[in-house]
Design an enzyme around this catalytic site. Structure first.
Site, PDB file in Angstrom:
ATOM      1  N   ASP A 271       0.864  -1.185   0.000  1.00  8.46           N
ATOM      2  CA  ASP A 271       0.000   0.000   0.000  1.00  8.46           C
ATOM      3  C   ASP A 271       0.896   1.229   0.000  1.00  8.46           C
ATOM      4  O   ASP A 271       1.564   1.520   0.999  1.00  8.46           O
ATOM      5  CB  ASP A 271      -0.909   0.004   1.237  1.00  8.46           C
ATOM      6  CG  ASP A 271      -1.978   1.086   1.128  1.00  8.46           C
ATOM      7  OD1 ASP A 271      -1.680   2.169   0.563  1.00  8.46           O
ATOM      8  OD2 ASP A 271      -3.095   0.869   1.609  1.00  8.46           O
TER       9      ASP A 271
ATOM     10  N   ALA B 290     -12.607  -5.936  -4.577  1.00 12.55           N
ATOM     11  CA  ALA B 290     -12.493  -4.468  -4.606  1.00 12.55           C
ATOM     12  C   ALA B 290     -13.175  -3.914  -5.855  1.00 12.55           C
ATOM     13  O   ALA B 290     -14.355  -3.541  -5.810  1.00 12.55           O
ATOM     14  CB  ALA B 290     -11.034  -4.074  -4.523  1.00 12.55           C
ATOM     15  N   ARG B 291     -12.453  -3.916  -6.981  1.00 12.25           N
ATOM     16  CA  ARG B 291     -13.043  -3.453  -8.239  1.00 12.25           C
ATOM     17  C   ARG B 291     -12.479  -4.299  -9.377  1.00 12.25           C
ATOM     18  O   ARG B 291     -11.280  -4.577  -9.443  1.00 12.25           O
ATOM     19  CB  ARG B 291     -12.706  -1.982  -8.499  1.00 12.25           C
ATOM     20  CG  ARG B 291     -13.527  -1.001  -7.667  1.00 12.25           C
ATOM     21  CD  ARG B 291     -15.011  -1.017  -8.028  1.00 12.25           C
ATOM     22  NE  ARG B 291     -15.796  -0.076  -7.262  1.00 12.25           N
ATOM     23  CZ  ARG B 291     -16.401  -0.346  -6.096  1.00 12.25           C
ATOM     24  NH1 ARG B 291     -16.296  -1.536  -5.558  1.00 12.25           N
ATOM     25  NH2 ARG B 291     -17.110   0.586  -5.491  1.00 12.25           N
TER      26      ARG B 291
ATOM     27  N   GLU C 142     -19.904  -4.553 -15.125  1.00 15.22           N
ATOM     28  CA  GLU C 142     -21.018  -5.027 -14.294  1.00 15.22           C
ATOM     29  C   GLU C 142     -22.294  -4.331 -14.731  1.00 15.22           C
ATOM     30  O   GLU C 142     -22.242  -3.146 -15.068  1.00 15.22           O
ATOM     31  CB  GLU C 142     -20.740  -4.729 -12.814  1.00 15.22           C
ATOM     32  CG  GLU C 142     -19.541  -5.508 -12.282  1.00 15.22           C
ATOM     33  CD  GLU C 142     -19.292  -5.281 -10.783  1.00 15.22           C
ATOM     34  OE1 GLU C 142     -20.122  -4.628 -10.119  1.00 15.22           O
ATOM     35  OE2 GLU C 142     -18.276  -5.768 -10.301  1.00 15.22           O
TER      36      GLU C 142
ATOM     37  N   HIS D 113     -20.962  -8.999  -7.045  1.00  8.04           N
ATOM     38  CA  HIS D 113     -20.695  -7.760  -6.292  1.00  8.04           C
ATOM     39  C   HIS D 113     -21.603  -7.654  -5.059  1.00  8.04           C
ATOM     40  O   HIS D 113     -22.344  -6.677  -4.893  1.00  8.04           O
ATOM     41  CB  HIS D 113     -20.857  -6.525  -7.199  1.00  8.04           C
ATOM     42  CG  HIS D 113     -20.116  -5.326  -6.680  1.00  8.04           C
ATOM     43  ND1 HIS D 113     -19.599  -4.368  -7.494  1.00  8.04           N
ATOM     44  CD2 HIS D 113     -19.811  -4.927  -5.416  1.00  8.04           C
ATOM     45  CE1 HIS D 113     -19.019  -3.418  -6.762  1.00  8.04           C
ATOM     46  NE2 HIS D 113     -19.139  -3.750  -5.492  1.00  8.04           N
TER      47      HIS D 113
HETATM   48  O1  LIG Z   1     -18.810   0.080  -1.030  1.00  9.79           O
HETATM   49  C1  LIG Z   1     -18.426  -0.194  -2.156  1.00  9.79           C
HETATM   50  O2  LIG Z   1     -17.556   0.442  -2.748  1.00  9.79           O
HETATM   51  C2  LIG Z   1     -19.009  -1.328  -2.837  1.00  9.79           C
HETATM   52  O3  LIG Z   1     -18.395  -1.880  -3.726  1.00  9.79           O
HETATM   53  C3  LIG Z   1     -20.392  -1.695  -2.554  1.00  9.79           C
HETATM   54  O4  LIG Z   1     -21.048  -1.218  -3.660  1.00  9.79           O
HETATM   55  P1  LIG Z   1     -22.610  -0.927  -3.700  1.00  9.79           P
HETATM   56  O5  LIG Z   1     -22.892   0.134  -2.710  1.00  9.79           O
HETATM   57  O6  LIG Z   1     -23.298  -2.208  -3.376  1.00  9.79           O
HETATM   58  O7  LIG Z   1     -22.846  -0.444  -5.087  1.00  9.79           O
END
Ligand SMILES: O=C(O)C(=O)COP(=O)(O)O
Length: 319
Positions: free
Chosen positions: A174, A234-235, A264, A282
């Site tokens: 990090d 995460a993403r 997505e 997700h």
């Molecule tokens: O908190 C985040 O960044 C998430 O990935 C959760 O996403 P969401 O609020 O379910 O679209």
């Protein structure tokens, strides 16, 4: 005052909004065009990190009228044009840490599910196959090394679970923290190269930014240990999915567990054809606990920003 809710927000949060606003309009399936047409009538807009409308950017807020605050009942800001929102004088409020425990627990679930072949074994049982010795290659987690990319709230929560629960060693990469912060959260700060080449499990908990987009590509995946595991809650955009397909299909990696995809919703992917890949849509942050906490907190934080005095009995958990 008027609030507009465009995503699923827990009813506990809607209750808070109803206590303070004359009007709370809920439009879950609003299009960007419809949103752009009405958003200026509201003081507050509430949504989620991955808004149902897609990215919140210029055309949507062109006519922002009296909109003063956008509240996100979760964490990630990659779907919001922050500079533009700020230039319109609108405050953007997200809730760092609000779903860390949920995401961390889900990450560990993906790890256990893959390592112990839970889905494959049950699929076979349902077909009448009692494959007692088909999964003997599973490993214990105790004494293995996990490398956590992004040692923020969620990375630290994963560290806490796997260290105390499984006796794993924790490496952390990090660029925004120092050695002391890592070690006081039971991790050893290392370079990305060292983390990738030394970890049995690599778990991603970084935000999606220009810096992290495809940061785990072909070279990085190949530099991971043979038989290692990749987790990403995460993403999606952080991992190059084509490269991931290669290292899974040639078994360089043991398996991958993803809660997030680059695109997505994701209805199909070459990855789905692999027996060493598992995914969820997700949902890592979506638990009753996190949703209730986030719903209440986003409502209260936005109200406070608008200068509303919150009654003492308003239940807003500050985790
Ligand atoms: O908190 C985040 O960044 C998430 O990935 C959760 O996403 P969401 O609020 O379910 O679209």
């Amino acid at each position: 005052m008027k609030a507009l809710v465009i995503d699923r927000i827990h009813e506990d949060g809607i209750d808070v909004l109803n206590q303070y606003f004359e009007t709370v309009d809920i439009h879950h399936n609003i299009s960007r065009k419809e949103l752009a047409a009405i958003v200026g009538d509201y003081d507050m807009l509430i949504g989620r990190a991955a808004p149902a409308t897609g990215v919140i950017e210029k055309p949507t807020l062109e006519d922002s009228g009296k909109l003063k605050v956008i509240g996100i009942a979760s964490v990630g800001l990659d779907q919001f044009d922050q500079e533009y929102i700020e230039s319109k004088g609108i405050k953007l409020i997200n809730l760092p840490g609000v779903n860390s425990i949920s995401v961390a627990e889900h990450t560990v679930t993906l790890l256990l599910c893959g390592m112990r072949y839970i889905l494959l074994a049950y699929e076979q049982m349902k077909k009448g196959i009692w494959n007692k010795h088909g999964f003997n290659e599973a490993l214990e987690l105790n004494g293995k090394t996990i490398g956590i990319i992004g040692f923020g709230n969620t990375g630290k929560a994963v560290s806490q679970i796997v260290r105390s629960g499984f006796g794993m060693n924790v490496l952390a990469y990090d660029p925004y923290i120092n050695k002391q912060e890592a070690s006081s959260n039971r991790g050893t700060l290392v370079s990305l190269e060292e983390l990738l080449s030394s970890s049995d499990v690599v778990s991603i908990h970084a935000p999606l930014t220009d810096e992290t987009y495809h940061m785990i590509g072909e070279g990085e995946l190949k530099s991971m240990k043979k038989g290692a595991i990749l987790l990403n809650s995460a993403r999606g955009g952080i991992v190059d999915e084509d490269a991931l397909y290669q290292v899974l299909s040639n078994r360089h990696l043991r398996f991958a567990g993803l809660d997030v995809q680059e695109q997505e919703p994701c209805y199909e992917s070459p990855l789905f054809s692999l027996d060493n890949f598992i995914a969820t849509p997700h949902i890592a942050g979506l638990t009753e606990d996190a949703l209730s906490r986030a719903g209440k907190r986003v409502a209260v934080e936005c109200l406070q920003y608008l200068g509303v005095e919150i009654k003492e009995d308003t239940d807003a958990v500050s985790t």
